[in-house]
Design a protein around this motif. Structure first.
Motif, PDB file in Angstrom:
ATOM      1  N   THR A  17       2.399  15.995   8.381  1.00  0.00           N
ATOM      2  CA  THR A  17       1.557  14.977   8.423  1.00  0.00           C
ATOM      3  C   THR A  17       2.359  13.786   8.222  1.00  0.00           C
ATOM      4  OG1 THR A  17       0.184  16.461   7.044  1.00  0.00           O
ATOM      5  CG2 THR A  17      -0.317  14.248   7.088  1.00  0.00           C
ATOM      6  N   LEU A  18       1.932  12.565   8.999  1.00  0.00           N
ATOM      7  CA  LEU A  18       2.745  11.586   8.782  1.00  0.00           C
ATOM      8  C   LEU A  18       2.099  10.113   8.522  1.00  0.00           C
ATOM      9  CD1 LEU A  18       4.683  12.792  11.882  1.00  0.00           C
ATOM     10  CD2 LEU A  18       6.125  11.817  10.147  1.00  0.00           C
ATOM     11  N   LEU A  19       2.401   9.407   8.008  1.00  0.00           N
ATOM     12  CA  LEU A  19       1.793   8.098   7.750  1.00  0.00           C
ATOM     13  C   LEU A  19       2.786   6.939   7.985  1.00  0.00           C
ATOM     14  CD1 LEU A  19      -0.901   6.653   6.693  1.00  0.00           C
ATOM     15  CD2 LEU A  19      -0.066   6.554   4.594  1.00  0.00           C
ATOM     16  N   ILE A  20       2.919   6.252   8.963  1.00  0.00           N
ATOM     17  CA  ILE A  20       4.093   5.479   9.301  1.00  0.00           C
ATOM     18  C   ILE A  20       3.607   4.001   9.537  1.00  0.00           C
ATOM     19  CG2 ILE A  20       5.863   5.051  10.876  1.00  0.00           C
ATOM     20  CD1 ILE A  20       6.188   7.755   9.764  1.00  0.00           C
ATOM     21  N   VAL A  21       4.146   3.158   8.970  1.00  0.00           N
ATOM     22  CA  VAL A  21       3.753   1.861   9.033  1.00  0.00           C
ATOM     23  C   VAL A  21       4.653   1.216  10.196  1.00  0.00           C
ATOM     24  CG1 VAL A  21       4.339  -0.745   7.983  1.00  0.00           C
ATOM     25  CG2 VAL A  21       3.092   1.248   6.533  1.00  0.00           C
ATOM     26  N   THR A  22       3.912   0.471  11.192  1.00  0.00           N
ATOM     27  CA  THR A  22       5.114  -0.177  12.267  1.00  0.00           C
ATOM     28  C   THR A  22       4.300  -1.481  12.781  1.00  0.00           C
ATOM     29  OG1 THR A  22       5.699   0.461  14.227  1.00  0.00           O
ATOM     30  CG2 THR A  22       3.477   1.351  13.825  1.00  0.00           C
TER      31      THR A  22
ATOM     32  N   LEU B 117       0.910  -1.286   0.066  1.00  0.00           N
ATOM     33  CA  LEU B 117      -0.047   0.063   0.126  1.00  0.00           C
ATOM     34  C   LEU B 117       1.054   1.323   0.132  1.00  0.00           C
ATOM     35  CD1 LEU B 117      -2.634   1.494   0.312  1.00  0.00           C
ATOM     36  CD2 LEU B 117      -2.543   1.255   2.644  1.00  0.00           C
ATOM     37  N   LEU B 118       1.929   1.228   0.923  1.00  0.00           N
ATOM     38  CA  LEU B 118       2.617   2.541   0.854  1.00  0.00           C
ATOM     39  C   LEU B 118       3.321   2.663  -0.475  1.00  0.00           C
ATOM     40  CD1 LEU B 118       2.957   4.116   3.565  1.00  0.00           C
ATOM     41  CD2 LEU B 118       5.167   3.227   3.895  1.00  0.00           C
ATOM     42  N   TYR B 119       3.844   1.774  -0.992  1.00  0.00           N
ATOM     43  CA  TYR B 119       4.618   2.095  -2.361  1.00  0.00           C
ATOM     44  C   TYR B 119       3.599   2.552  -3.369  1.00  0.00           C
ATOM     45  CZ  TYR B 119       8.506  -0.683  -0.400  1.00  0.00           C
ATOM     46  OH  TYR B 119       9.431  -1.114   0.470  1.00  0.00           O
ATOM     47  N   ILE B 120       2.265   2.197  -3.266  1.00  0.00           N
ATOM     48  CA  ILE B 120       1.363   2.808  -4.359  1.00  0.00           C
ATOM     49  C   ILE B 120       1.063   4.271  -3.791  1.00  0.00           C
ATOM     50  CG2 ILE B 120      -1.008   2.703  -5.006  1.00  0.00           C
ATOM     51  CD1 ILE B 120      -1.045  -0.248  -4.558  1.00  0.00           C
TER      52      ILE B 120
END
Ligand SMILES: Nc1ncnc2c1ncn2[C@@H]1O[C@H](COP(=O)(O)OP(=O)(O)OP(=O)(O)O)[C@@H](O)[C@H]1O
Ligand SMILES: [Mg+2]
Lengths: 419, 226
Positions: free
Chosen positions: B198-203, B50-53
């Motif tokens: 703004t931050l969107l972090i996968v963890t 998802l993040l790469y998209i």
């Protein structure tokens, strides 16, 4: 700004792998060096061989060949004009080798803008009396000044001074081989007998060596006046007119034109020496082929280095793309790496080529056949350097193009996922 | 209400090698300006995909992606590169710094590419970002002379250089020990609260996720909580 950034990145990548880069650049340097040297040397050789024959050969030679007239009287008779006439065993009539209307011809040549210059010549066969034997050889009656100006006569007079032909009456310059056969030296007298039976003594004032031994055995030079006197002819008696043209390529056309206009036989240099041009062309072809082959090999070297670099720098390329560098930027980075290898390799190649060429120019090359040549012949021509430089850039561009294209197509997602 | 900076509408993605496996199914969500969002979910549920998209690096998907209100569909590779350069800061699990360049130059590169400011200004800005991350003493070092935590902070500074609309991170602390991970967390928090970043972090870190403004939880390619 953009260009500076990309070239800055290119330089950093290049310096990080400076050893391989150096090897690739040396490959280019080597091939350009060889390319330039080979062409300079081969063309020097061409010039030398051309000089041997072409410089000493008139572009157009006007002369009269002794041969039967083409139009026999029977053909002129209206009674037989419709029939096919056979005349057996035709003999030359009372023809002379003399160029008719010599003064008129020279007047016309003087006015012709296409003619660089001309030199008259009287050629006759004589016997040189050596003890009990007679040797046949030709005496060329020349105007020493004109002959020197147009055909570099002094270059092949190896002993004595060609101007003595003019200054000392009844003098002769012998072919070196001829003089050796007769065992005469400069300052000695030789006796000749003309075909009319006239006996004359001439003083040897010099020896010449043309580079063609066979020629030197049967040729000698005297002033035109001397030969005219020996033959008992007046000063307008001339058997050959040797013409040098402004443009040598026009020789065949002009030979035809002059032959018709002056009613003589005419021979052009291309017909007389066709094989020389072929030799030059082939030598040129070989040098280009070898040079280009070397460059292509160097190109593969660059190709390899760049491929390796791209393989190693996969991560860097991926991150550049992830942070906003476009595929075209990446391509430009790698192409500029290739071009700089080509540029630096090429510049050094040209310099080393010049160095090596001038080194060859210093190497002694003594051959008795070529009295004027002391060192190996080379030709310095900016053309070879321009071609070499352009070629080095073109090959490295293409060597860089494909790896660069590959780099530009790298998908950052694949690289980043792979970690 | 703050403006929407990132929006997805029914994003679907499948891998086809050799059989078709759907990896993302009907992903629809929005991220507003200033939000600090974490994405969690089991391994293999499709977070990275998802993040790469979202970062425009992967264009092989169905559905709509809007960044800053603009649809990303049918854009040329160079246009997407420009969007990444200008609007997205990405922090990977691995730092991906270029060892040929100094720390400062690494941070400057995306700024130089954007070419909005002069080189001196970019250098000044890079220095400021590194200072925020406590790296003012390391600017002239080469990345391979830094510790793992320091490298990751340099990567964050690099993500910040063009004042991006949103910073995305794919397990940016995954390679770090607890101490360094905490430093990076604190940095993100500081960016979110002090600079309204703004931050969107996968963890994978539950504790970290609970400290963010909002959690998006995924399971088998679907969003099950947001
Ligand atoms: N190139 C690919 N070809 C086929 N399947 C893939 C490919 N890349 C990823 N997948 C699959 O897609 C699914 C989602 O992968 P993704 O990397 O997005 O998971 P993730 O949520 O990031 O997991 P993790 O937490 O372990 O990083 C996985 O089942 C993975 O096997
Ligand atoms: Mg993942």
């Amino acid at each position: 700004m953009k260009f500076r950034l990309l070239s800055n990145i290119a330089r950093s990548l290049l310096l990080a792998r400076w050893r391989q880069t150096l090897v690739a650049a040396i490959g280019v340097t080597f091939s350009i060096t060889m390319f330039v040297t080979l062409l300079s040397f081969m063309n020097g050789l061409n010039d030398l061989l051309d000089g041997l024959i072409l410089n000493r050969t008139p572009h157009v030679k006007l002369y009269n060949e002794i041969k039967p007239t083409e139009v026999q009287p029977v053909n002129l008779d209206p009674k037989y004009s419709k029939s096919y006439n056979f005349v057996r065993s035709v003999k030359p009539g009372k023809t002379t080798k003399e160029i008719r209307n010599y003064l008129a011809v020279t007047n016309s040549l003087n006015k012709d803008k296409r003619v660089l210059g001309y030199a008259p010549k009287v050629v006759t066969q004589v016997f040189f009396n050596v003890g009990a034997t007679d040797l046949t050889a030709a005496i060329n009656g020349i105007d020493p000044d004109l002959e020197n100006r147009l055909f570099k006569f002094n270059e092949y007079v190896v002993k004595g001074d060609y101007l003595d032909l003019k200054n000392i009456p009844n003098s002769i310059i012998l072919g070196k081989a001829l003089a050796e056969t007769m065992m005469v030296e400069v300052g000695d007298l030789v006796q000749i007998t003309t075909s009319q039976g006239e006996r004359v003594q001439l003083k040897v004032v010099g020896l010449f060596q043309s580079g063609l031994q066979e020629l030197d055995k049967v040729q000698s030079y005297a002033s035109i006046g001397t030969v005219q006197k020996i033959l008992g002819k007046n000063t307008s008696y001339v058997t050959d007119i040797q013409i040098k043209l402004v443009d040598m390529a026009q020789a065949p056309a002009l030979a035809k034109e002059f032959g018709r206009k002056y009613e003589t036989d005419a021979e052009d240099i291309q017909a007389a020496n066709a094989q020389f041009e072929t030799g030059s062309k082939i030598r040129n072809l070989i040098s280009y082929a070898v040079g280009i082959t070397l460059l292509i090999v160097a190109g593969f070297g660059i190709y390899n280095i760049l491929n390796m670099m791209i393989y190693e720098k996969m991560d860097s390329i991926a991150i550049l793309k992830a942070t906003g560098f476009a595929g075209s930027d990446v391509k430009r980075i790698f192409i500029s790496i290739a071009i700089s290898i080509g540029l630096f390799g090429g510049i050094f190649g040209l310099l080393f080529g010049l160095g090596l060429t001038s080194l060859i120019d210093q190497i002694p090359f003594d051959t008795p056949a070529l009295p004027t040549i002391k060192t190996f012949p080379v030709r310095y021509d900016p053309k070879y350097y321009i071609i070499g430089g352009v070629f080095s850039l073109i090959t490295t561009y293409f060597a860089g193009y494909f790896p660069a294209k590959k780099a530009s197509k790298i998908d950052p997602v694949i690289i980043i996922r792979g970690k | 209400m703050e403006a929407i900076v990132l929006e997805t509408r029914n994003i679907n993605k499948s891998f086809h090698d050799p059989v078709t496996i759907p990896v993302l199914k009907d992903i629809t969500f929005q991220v507003r300006k200033g939000e600090f969002v974490s994405v969690i979910g089991k391994s293999g549920c499709g977070k990275s995909t998802l993040l790469y998209i979202l970062s425009t690096m992967d264009t092989d998907y169905e559905g709509d992606l809007l960044i800053d209100g603009e649809l990303m569909r049918d854009r040329k590779e160079s246009q997407l590169a420009r969007v990444r350069n200008e609007k997205i800061g990405f922090v990977f699990q691995f730092h991906y710094l270029l060892n040929e360049f100094s720390v400062l130059r690494n941070v400057m590169l995306p700024g130089l590419k954007l070419n909005q400011y002069s080189e001196q200004e970019i250098e000044h800005r890079a220095f400021e970002k590194l200072k925020i991350l406590g790296l003012q003493d390391e600017v002239m070092k080469k990345p391979n002379q830094l510790s793992g935590g320091q490298k990751q902070r340099v990567a964050i500074a690099r993500a910040l250089i063009n004042d991006p609309l949103i910073i995305m991170g794919d397990e940016p602390t995954g390679n770090l020990d607890k101490k360094n991970a905490n430093i990076v967390f604190d940095t993100f928090k500081e960016l979110a609260h002090e600079f309204k970043q703004t931050l969107l972090i996968v963890t994978h870190d539950q504790e970290f996720a609970e400290n963010t403004d909002r959690i998006i939880e995924m399971q088998d390619g679907r969003i099950i909580r947001m």
